[in-house]
Enzyme design. Structure first.
Site, PDB file in Angstrom:
ATOM      1  N   LYS A  93      49.461  34.906  51.022  1.00 15.57           N
ATOM      2  CA  LYS A  93      48.309  35.326  52.115  1.00 15.57           C
ATOM      3  C   LYS A  93      47.074  34.306  51.985  1.00 15.57           C
ATOM      4  O   LYS A  93      46.531  34.094  53.118  1.00 15.57           O
ATOM      5  CB  LYS A  93      47.793  36.636  51.800  1.00 15.57           C
ATOM      6  CG  LYS A  93      48.750  37.566  51.869  1.00 15.57           C
ATOM      7  CD  LYS A  93      48.239  38.991  51.717  1.00 15.57           C
ATOM      8  CE  LYS A  93      49.273  40.123  51.909  1.00 15.57           C
ATOM      9  NZ  LYS A  93      48.930  41.422  51.572  1.00 15.57           N
ATOM     10  N   THR A 123      53.414  37.906  53.025  1.00 16.51           N
ATOM     11  CA  THR A 123      53.146  38.708  51.691  1.00 16.51           C
ATOM     12  C   THR A 123      52.981  37.839  50.593  1.00 16.51           C
ATOM     13  O   THR A 123      52.982  36.678  50.604  1.00 16.51           O
ATOM     14  CB  THR A 123      54.387  39.651  51.868  1.00 16.51           C
ATOM     15  OG1 THR A 123      53.993  40.709  50.599  1.00 16.51           O
ATOM     16  CG2 THR A 123      55.833  39.104  51.484  1.00 16.51           C
ATOM     17  N   LYS A 165      32.892  40.496  39.775  1.00 18.27           N
ATOM     18  CA  LYS A 165      33.487  40.383  41.026  1.00 18.27           C
ATOM     19  C   LYS A 165      33.084  41.577  41.973  1.00 18.27           C
ATOM     20  O   LYS A 165      33.141  41.244  43.364  1.00 18.27           O
ATOM     21  CB  LYS A 165      34.950  40.371  40.626  1.00 18.27           C
ATOM     22  CG  LYS A 165      35.436  39.016  40.166  1.00 18.27           C
ATOM     23  CD  LYS A 165      36.899  39.041  39.699  1.00 18.27           C
ATOM     24  CE  LYS A 165      37.964  39.462  40.380  1.00 18.27           C
ATOM     25  NZ  LYS A 165      39.265  39.343  39.626  1.00 18.27           N
ATOM     26  N   ASP A 176      45.651  44.780  56.867  1.00 11.17           N
ATOM     27  CA  ASP A 176      46.007  45.577  55.758  1.00 11.17           C
ATOM     28  C   ASP A 176      44.907  46.691  55.773  1.00 11.17           C
ATOM     29  O   ASP A 176      44.975  47.717  55.460  1.00 11.17           O
ATOM     30  CB  ASP A 176      45.804  44.713  54.306  1.00 11.17           C
ATOM     31  CG  ASP A 176      47.029  43.877  54.258  1.00 11.17           C
ATOM     32  OD1 ASP A 176      48.244  44.405  54.539  1.00 11.17           O
ATOM     33  OD2 ASP A 176      47.037  42.853  53.559  1.00 11.17           O
ATOM     34  N   TYR A 212      53.055  52.194  45.966  1.00  7.06           N
ATOM     35  CA  TYR A 212      53.887  53.278  46.443  1.00  7.06           C
ATOM     36  C   TYR A 212      55.126  52.921  45.665  1.00  7.06           C
ATOM     37  O   TYR A 212      55.344  51.957  45.233  1.00  7.06           O
ATOM     38  CB  TYR A 212      54.052  53.456  47.870  1.00  7.06           C
ATOM     39  CG  TYR A 212      54.715  52.050  48.437  1.00  7.06           C
ATOM     40  CD1 TYR A 212      54.024  51.161  48.979  1.00  7.06           C
ATOM     41  CD2 TYR A 212      56.090  52.116  48.355  1.00  7.06           C
ATOM     42  CE1 TYR A 212      54.699  50.082  49.366  1.00  7.06           C
ATOM     43  CE2 TYR A 212      56.910  51.063  48.727  1.00  7.06           C
ATOM     44  CZ  TYR A 212      56.142  49.973  49.293  1.00  7.06           C
ATOM     45  OH  TYR A 212      56.712  48.848  49.901  1.00  7.06           O
ATOM     46  N   ASN A 219      34.729  47.610  39.303  1.00  2.00           N
ATOM     47  CA  ASN A 219      35.876  46.633  38.995  1.00  2.00           C
ATOM     48  C   ASN A 219      35.748  46.601  37.382  1.00  2.00           C
ATOM     49  O   ASN A 219      34.390  46.320  36.936  1.00  2.00           O
ATOM     50  CB  ASN A 219      35.728  45.204  39.703  1.00  2.00           C
ATOM     51  CG  ASN A 219      36.753  44.478  39.371  1.00  2.00           C
ATOM     52  OD1 ASN A 219      38.112  44.988  39.503  1.00  2.00           O
ATOM     53  ND2 ASN A 219      36.871  43.210  39.220  1.00  2.00           N
ATOM     54  N   ARG A 220      36.827  46.242  36.680  1.00  2.00           N
ATOM     55  CA  ARG A 220      36.812  46.043  35.388  1.00  2.00           C
ATOM     56  C   ARG A 220      35.775  44.752  35.107  1.00  2.00           C
ATOM     57  O   ARG A 220      35.323  44.591  33.946  1.00  2.00           O
ATOM     58  CB  ARG A 220      38.250  45.611  34.897  1.00  2.00           C
ATOM     59  CG  ARG A 220      38.281  45.290  33.528  1.00  2.00           C
ATOM     60  CD  ARG A 220      39.939  45.059  33.218  1.00  2.00           C
ATOM     61  NE  ARG A 220      40.671  44.026  33.896  1.00  2.00           N
ATOM     62  CZ  ARG A 220      41.963  43.726  33.839  1.00  2.00           C
ATOM     63  NH1 ARG A 220      42.612  44.589  33.302  1.00  2.00           N
ATOM     64  NH2 ARG A 220      42.396  42.745  34.619  1.00  2.00           N
ATOM     65  N   ALA A 266      32.874  43.344  36.378  1.00  2.00           N
ATOM     66  CA  ALA A 266      31.799  43.492  37.078  1.00  2.00           C
ATOM     67  C   ALA A 266      31.316  42.741  38.227  1.00  2.00           C
ATOM     68  O   ALA A 266      31.011  42.718  39.468  1.00  2.00           O
ATOM     69  CB  ALA A 266      30.595  44.145  36.302  1.00  2.00           C
TER      70      ALA A 266
HETATM   71  P1  ATR Z   1      45.383  41.800  44.610  1.00  4.03           P
HETATM   72  O1  ATR Z   1      45.584  40.571  45.463  1.00  4.03           O
HETATM   73  O2  ATR Z   1      46.525  42.794  44.405  1.00  4.03           O
HETATM   74  O3  ATR Z   1      44.130  42.365  44.565  1.00  4.03           O
HETATM   75  P2  ATR Z   1      44.072  40.123  42.440  1.00  4.03           P
HETATM   76  O4  ATR Z   1      43.134  39.531  43.425  1.00  4.03           O
HETATM   77  O5  ATR Z   1      44.674  39.690  41.329  1.00  4.03           O
HETATM   78  O6  ATR Z   1      45.132  40.895  42.895  1.00  4.03           O
HETATM   79  O7  ATR Z   1      43.097  41.462  41.889  1.00  4.03           O
HETATM   80  C1  ATR Z   1      43.523  42.432  40.822  1.00  4.03           C
HETATM   81  C2  ATR Z   1      42.834  43.541  40.572  1.00  4.03           C
HETATM   82  O8  ATR Z   1      42.976  44.632  40.038  1.00  4.03           O
HETATM   83  C3  ATR Z   1      41.356  43.077  40.075  1.00  4.03           C
HETATM   84  O9  ATR Z   1      40.329  43.718  40.670  1.00  4.03           O
HETATM   85  C4  ATR Z   1      41.701  43.276  38.758  1.00  4.03           C
HETATM   86  O10 ATR Z   1      40.596  43.558  37.717  1.00  4.03           O
HETATM   87  P3  ATR Z   1      39.595  42.073  37.217  1.00  4.03           P
HETATM   88  O11 ATR Z   1      38.963  41.639  38.308  1.00  4.03           O
HETATM   89  O12 ATR Z   1      38.805  42.707  36.435  1.00  4.03           O
HETATM   90  O13 ATR Z   1      40.918  41.304  36.667  1.00  4.03           O
HETATM   91  C5  ATR Z   1      42.352  44.550  38.830  1.00  4.03           C
HETATM   92  N1  ATR Z   1      43.131  45.041  37.688  1.00  4.03           N
HETATM   93  C6  ATR Z   1      44.466  44.347  37.437  1.00  4.03           C
HETATM   94  N2  ATR Z   1      44.974  45.019  36.162  1.00  4.03           N
HETATM   95  C7  ATR Z   1      44.098  46.063  36.028  1.00  4.03           C
HETATM   96  C8  ATR Z   1      43.913  47.199  34.823  1.00  4.03           C
HETATM   97  N3  ATR Z   1      44.971  47.253  33.932  1.00  4.03           N
HETATM   98  N4  ATR Z   1      42.474  47.947  34.788  1.00  4.03           N
HETATM   99  C9  ATR Z   1      41.817  47.730  35.709  1.00  4.03           C
HETATM  100  N5  ATR Z   1      41.820  46.906  36.632  1.00  4.03           N
HETATM  101  C10 ATR Z   1      43.017  46.008  36.722  1.00  4.03           C
END
Ligand code: ATR
Length: 284
Positions: A68, A64, A158, A104, A224, A153-154, A156
Site C-alpha cells: 500500500k 493489499t 503514535k 478502506d 474477520y 495506542n500501545r 502513545a
Molecule cells: P497496520 O497496517 O495493520 O495498521 P501497523 O502499521 O504495523 O499495521 O500497525 C499495527 C498497529 O497494531 C499498531 O497500532 C500497533 O501498536 P504499536 O504502535 O504500539 O506497535 C498495534 N498492535 C499490534 N499488536 C498489538 C498488540 N498485541 N496489542 C496492542 N496493539 C497492537
C-alpha cells in the site's frame, strides 16, 4: 465478442484474497464487462509488476499487503483520503496518469452506517491502534462529524502524532479529537469502538478500559474470520455488540469499483453470500 476491461488485486501473498469473488459479483450485478484476477508480485517487485499489468491493458488494481505504501509512491495523483491515509489501496490507470485512492476508511464507515445501522454523526468513537489501518480511517470518520474521536495506542506517541495530523480536520468537523495511551480513554461507554490494531492476528487483546464498553456499544474489529475474534468475544462478554470487518472488506471493494467504473454496486447481498461461505468454508 465483448472485450473486458482488466482489473486485479496485487499483493504478496494474494491467493487467499476474496476480492476476485467480490468483484465478479459486482460485475454481474451492474452488467459491467470487467475481468478481475489476482496478481502475486515479488516483495521487491511491485513497480515492475504494475508496469507489466498496465502494458497488458490493465485498467486498475486493488492493492493489499505489503504494497500500500509502494502504491502511494507510484501514483501521480492522490485523492485527499489517500493523501491523509499515507497509503493507497486502489489504483486507476487513466490515459495520461495514475490515480491513487484509498477506499478502506470509506468502506468501514459505510459498513457501520448502512449495513449495521449505526450513525457516526454526533457519536463518541474510540479508535484502538495508530498504525496504517487506523490512520486510513480517521478522515472518513471525521467526515461524518462525530462528537468525539479518541485514538488510543500501545505506543502513545503514535496516537498523539495522528491527533496532530488530523487536528485541523477535526476542528472543521466540530469533533473533539484526542489520544494517547489507554489512560486517554474517557469516562462512560463509547457508541463505537473500532479495533484497528494488528492484535487479532495473534489473538491478543489491545489494552482498553472495560468501562468503554456498554450495552449500546458497537465494537467493531477490522479483522474477520470463520470465528469471532478475541476482541469481539471480549466485547460481547461486556454486553456490547461485537462485529467483524467482513463488511468493510466488501464495502471498500464496492467503492473501488465505483472509482473505476462510475457505478456503485450494492454491497449487502455480496456480504450476505460471503458470510455464508465463511461459515461453511468447505462449500466455498
Ligand atoms: P497496520 O497496517 O495493520 O495498521 P501497523 O502499521 O504495523 O499495521 O500497525 C499495527 C498497529 O497494531 C499498531 O497500532 C500497533 O501498536 P504499536 O504502535 O504500539 O506497535 C498495534 N498492535 C499490534 N499488536 C498489538 C498488540 N498485541 N496489542 C496492542 N496493539 C497492537
Amino acid at each position: 465478442m465483448t472485450v473486458c476491461d482488466r482489473y486485479a488485486v496485487i499483493g504478496n501473498p494474494v491467493a487467499h484474497s476474496k476480492s476476485p469473488f467480490i468483484h465478479a459479483r459486482f460485475a454481474a450485478q451492474t452488467d459491467e464487462a470487467i475481468e478481475y484476477g489476482h496478481r502475486l508480485a515479488p516483495v521487491d517487485g511491485f513497480v515492475a509488476s504494475v508496469r507489466e499489468f498496465i502494458e497488458a491493458g490493465g485498467r486498475g488494481l486493488n492493492v493489499t499487503v505489503p504494497f500500500k505504501l509502494d502504491a502511494h509512491a507510484f501514483a501521480h495523483r492522490l485523492s485527499p483520503r489517500a493523501a491523509a491515509a499515507g497509503a493507497v489501496n486502489t489504483l486507476r490507470f487513466d490515459a495520461d496518469s495514475v490515480f491513487g485512492d484509498n477506499t478502506d476508511g470509506f468502506g468501514l464507515v459505510r459498513d457501520i452506517e448502512v449495513n449495521l445501522g449505526v450513525s457516526l454523526k454526533g457519536a463518541r468513537i474510540l479508535l484502538l491502534g495508530a498504525g496504517g489501518a487506523a490512520r486510513g480511517v480517521v478522515l472518513p470518520m471525521l467526515d461524518r462529524a462525530p462528537h468525539t474521536l479518541t485514538i488510543v495506542n500501545r505506543t502513545a506517541d503514535k496516537a498523539e502524532a495522528l491527533v496532530g495530523q488530523f487536528a485541523q480536520a477535526a476542528l472543521e468537523a466540530d469533533c473533539r479529537l484526542s489520544g494517547g495511551n489507554a489512560r486517554a480513554i474517557e469516562a462512560g461507554a463509547y457508541d463505537v469502538i473500532v479495533n484497528a490494531t494488528a492484535g487479532s492476528l495473534d489473538a491478543s487483546l489491545p489494552e482498553c478500559d472495560d468501562r468503554a464498553f456498554g450495552s449500546g456499544t458497537l465494537a467493531y474489529d477490522m479483522m474477520y474470520g470463520a470465528h469471532p475474534t478475541v476482541f469481539m468475544e471480549h466485547a460481547s462478554k461486556l454486553g456490547a455488540r461485537g462485529v467483524d470487518g467482513l463488511g468493510m472488506l466488501v464495502e471498500q471493494a464496492a467503492e473501488s469499483f465505483y472509482v473505476w467504473r462510475g457505478v456503485r454496486p450494492d454491497g449487502a447481498p455480496v456480504l450476505a453470500e460471503l458470510r455464508k461461505l465463511l461459515a461453511a468454508p468447505a462449500a466455498a
